[in-house]
Scaffold this motif. Structure first.
Motif, mmCIF file in Angstrom:
data_model
loop_
_atom_site.group_PDB
_atom_site.id
_atom_site.type_symbol
_atom_site.label_atom_id
_atom_site.label_comp_id
_atom_site.label_asym_id
_atom_site.label_seq_id
_atom_site.Cartn_x
_atom_site.Cartn_y
_atom_site.Cartn_z
ATOM 1 N N ASP A 157 43.252 39.614 32.850
ATOM 2 C CA ASP A 157 42.092 38.996 32.198
ATOM 3 C C ASP A 157 42.081 39.372 30.725
ATOM 4 O O ASP A 157 41.911 40.530 30.363
ATOM 5 C CB ASP A 157 40.801 39.424 32.898
ATOM 6 C CG ASP A 157 40.718 38.846 34.306
ATOM 7 O OD1 ASP A 157 40.924 37.631 34.432
ATOM 8 O OD2 ASP A 157 40.494 39.606 35.262
ATOM 9 N N GLY A 158 42.284 38.397 29.898
ATOM 10 C CA GLY A 158 42.449 38.621 28.459
ATOM 11 C C GLY A 158 43.800 38.070 28.023
ATOM 12 O O GLY A 158 43.878 36.995 27.428
ATOM 13 N N ASP A 212 46.720 44.253 26.560
ATOM 14 C CA ASP A 212 45.403 44.309 27.194
ATOM 15 C C ASP A 212 44.376 43.911 26.125
ATOM 16 O O ASP A 212 44.574 44.192 24.946
ATOM 17 C CB ASP A 212 45.126 45.747 27.675
ATOM 18 C CG ASP A 212 44.028 45.826 28.722
ATOM 19 O OD1 ASP A 212 44.335 46.212 29.856
ATOM 20 O OD2 ASP A 212 42.858 45.498 28.399
ATOM 21 N N ASP A 213 43.313 43.252 26.554
ATOM 22 C CA ASP A 213 42.283 42.853 25.593
ATOM 23 C C ASP A 213 41.343 44.007 25.247
ATOM 24 O O ASP A 213 40.522 43.872 24.350
ATOM 25 C CB ASP A 213 41.462 41.674 26.145
ATOM 26 C CG ASP A 213 40.827 41.986 27.486
ATOM 27 O OD1 ASP A 213 41.567 42.385 28.415
ATOM 28 O OD2 ASP A 213 39.597 41.862 27.610
ATOM 29 N N GLU A 214 41.430 45.134 25.946
ATOM 30 C CA GLU A 214 40.466 46.214 25.699
ATOM 31 C C GLU A 214 41.073 47.404 24.956
ATOM 32 O O GLU A 214 40.467 48.460 24.879
ATOM 33 C CB GLU A 214 39.834 46.639 27.023
ATOM 34 C CG GLU A 214 39.005 45.500 27.616
ATOM 35 C CD GLU A 214 38.155 45.924 28.797
ATOM 36 O OE1 GLU A 214 37.287 46.793 28.615
ATOM 37 O OE2 GLU A 214 38.385 45.388 29.893
ATOM 38 N N ASP A 245 48.166 43.191 31.580
ATOM 39 C CA ASP A 245 46.802 42.953 32.040
ATOM 40 C C ASP A 245 46.659 41.449 32.324
ATOM 41 O O ASP A 245 47.350 40.633 31.708
ATOM 42 C CB ASP A 245 45.837 43.401 30.933
ATOM 43 C CG ASP A 245 44.381 43.189 31.288
ATOM 44 O OD1 ASP A 245 44.048 43.244 32.488
ATOM 45 O OD2 ASP A 245 43.579 42.968 30.351
HETATM 46 MG MG LIG Z 1 41.483 42.626 30.466
#
Ligand SMILES: [Mg+2]
Length: 179
Positions: free
Chosen positions: A7-8, A133-135, A5
């Motif tokens: 963003d993160g 991934d940040d999510e 990913d």
């Molecule tokens: Mg992300």
């Protein structure tokens, strides 16, 4: 393989500007999609002639070599899709990578499962994958355990911090243990 990913993990967007993680540089990117989305937003606000501001992205130039050094094949798993190759890869010294294209509209798996999770499992088709991934949350790990017939490692990355040394160590350990 390693699903990446943007963003993160690579762009720690949630870091406060005055606490930007050390080692990151600031880039201002005007990608076609960002420009189109911002243009729509400005037009909705009655400002059709206002110039679109580029998107601010923080990147750590060490991440490219560190990702390349992992014993894993890199694949973009980001809403940047092909723009990750055009805009992010060159800034990190990564070559062009395969990327997952996401269907629209987004899937809605429910039960707190992130929309990317079923798409990734379908894409992997039982192949071993690590995913940063940040999510990612516990619901995604449970979903993968239930629906993915192969090894998988889901590692949540704090979007205030981005990918760090312990993440690379964990990914290496996981990939090495697969053999
Ligand atoms: Mg992300």
């Amino acid at each position: 393989m390693l699903l990446v990913d943007v963003d993160g993990p690579l762009n720690p967007y949630a870091a406060k500007p005055h606490r930007r993680p050390e080692g990151y540089g600031t880039h201002r990117l005007l990608t076609p999609r960002w420009e189109a989305a911002e243009r729509r937003r400005l037009t909705e606000w009655g400002l059709p002639n206002k110039p679109v501001e580029p998107l601010r992205v923080w990147l750590n130039p060490d991440h490219g070599p560190a990702l390349n050094a992992l014993p894993l094949d890199l694949v973009w798993a980001t809403t940047w899709e092909k723009e990750a190759n055009a805009f992010i890869a060159p800034l990190l010294g990564l070559s062009e990578l395969p990327f997952i294209s996401w269907p629209l509209p987004r899937s809605r798996p429910g039960d707190g499962v992130f929309w990317k999770t079923p798409e990734i499992v379908a894409w992997a088709k039982g192949r071993a994958f690590a995913w940063i991934d940040d999510e990612i949350a516990e619901a995604d790990r449970a979903w993968v355990r239930e629906h993915h017939d192969g090894p998988a490692m889901l590692r949540r990355i704090d979007p205030r911090r981005g990918l760090a040394i312990d993440d690379f160590a964990a990914l290496t350990a996981w990939a090495t243990g697969l053999d």
